[in-house]
Enzyme design. Structure first.
Site, PDB file in Angstrom:
ATOM      1  N   CYS A  70       0.864  -1.170   0.000  1.00 44.41           N
ATOM      2  CA  CYS A  70       0.000   0.000   0.000  1.00 44.41           C
ATOM      3  C   CYS A  70       0.910   1.232   0.000  1.00 44.41           C
ATOM      4  O   CYS A  70       1.701   1.421   0.941  1.00 44.41           O
ATOM      5  CB  CYS A  70      -0.863  -0.034   1.261  1.00 44.41           C
ATOM      6  SG  CYS A  70      -1.880   1.424   1.518  1.00 44.41           S
ATOM      7  N   CYS A 180      -0.885   3.567  -6.654  1.00 45.45           N
ATOM      8  CA  CYS A 180      -1.754   3.001  -5.619  1.00 45.45           C
ATOM      9  C   CYS A 180      -2.053   1.592  -6.088  1.00 45.45           C
ATOM     10  O   CYS A 180      -2.365   1.377  -7.267  1.00 45.45           O
ATOM     11  CB  CYS A 180      -3.043   3.816  -5.517  1.00 45.45           C
ATOM     12  SG  CYS A 180      -4.352   3.026  -4.563  1.00 45.45           S
TER      13      CYS A 180
END
Ligand code: DGL
Length: 271
Positions: A70, A180
């Site tokens: 992440c 992302c």
């Protein structure tokens, strides 16, 4: 080796998926913090608290190395968790460096969550590598929500992308950075807007190759193997335990959701 991966949600599956391809014989624990997704619009203190707790959870279940799959959690928390725990913790950051070096005198668009874009980590990376000021930053928070609801090729997504890309001359971009881990699912959607000569770059393969070199797993790495051809085949071959916000996933509904996402990732892998 037991490898722990964590994400706010199912974006991190794109990193796990790459790991299945490149390091198919390792053991994995994957943690999706679905009770708290999205992270990308939360306060850094909250993201830090969740990440610290999840790293502890994975260590308690035997993880020998952890990938923060992440970009958002990495930008806020990686330095702190590395100080707190003494196992290797690998973070992710938008692949700006390779993008700039591939850019052939054209521009680079970096998409990420609002938190990743605001944090110092990305800013200092850009200051370091973007000496010709060719990078543009674009926050795309809604793609995280669409990914979590399994809404991919749909009019809503196209309308959102159209709105976000308006104001840019997309023909100027040779690189689109997927900063992302939730953004991989949408590769075919971006292609509607960008020409065939625009390269989409994510950090997933690079992160798994780094893991392999850091943990002496290079001899185990297999670049050629096609990992699975159906969800059942994947269940048979992979060794992964999935957790959703601390709860072990055992129910059919969630497992088949995960399988559908792996299938989607396989479809878009070489896009
Ligand atoms: N998948 C995460 C990332 O790479 C976070 C997305 C979110 O929860 O907002 O940034």
């Amino acid at each position: 080796m037991k490898i722990g991966l964590l994400d706010s949600g199912t974006g991190g599956l794109s990193v796990l998926h790459e790991a299945f391809h490149l390091l198919p014989d390792e053991e994995y624990i994957f943690y999706a913090d679905l009770d708290h997704v999205p992270y990308g619009t939360k306060k850094p203190e909250e993201i830090l608290a969740y990440t610290t707790e999840i790293v502890r959870f994975l260590i308690d279940r035997g993880a020998e190395v952890i990938i923060i799959a992440c970009n958002t959690a990495t930008s806020v928390a990686v330095e702190t968790v590395r100080r707190l725990y003494d196992i290797p913790i690998i973070g992710m950051e938008p692949a700006v460096k390779p993008a700039v070096s591939h850019s052939r005198n054209r521009r680079v668009m970096v998409m990420a969550t609002p938190v990743t874009i605001r944090e110092n980590k990305l800013r200092s990376l850009i200051d370091k590598v973007d000496t010709d000021h060719i990078c543009d930053l674009l926050p795309m928070p809604k793609l995280v929500e669409y990914a979590e609801s399994e809404v991919f090729e749909s009019q809503e997504v196209y309308d959102y992308l159209e709105e976000k890309f308006s104001g840019f001359d997309l023909s100027e971009y040779s690189e689109l950075v997927l900063g992302c881990t939730h953004f991989n699912y949408f590769k075919p959607c971006y292609r509607r807007f960008f020409g065939a000569d625009t390269e989409f770059i994510d950090g997933n393969g690079g992160t798994i190759r780094y893991l392999a070199s850091r943990m002496n797993l290079i001899p185990a790495m297999d670049d050629r193997r096609v990992y699975f051809d159906s969800p059942d085949d994947m269940l048979d071959k992979s060794n992964c335990t999935y957790y959703v916000s601390g709860r072990k996933v055992t129910d059919e509904t969630t497992l088949s959701h995960i399988m559908r996402l792996h299938n989607r990732l396989e479809e878009v892998r070489k896009f």
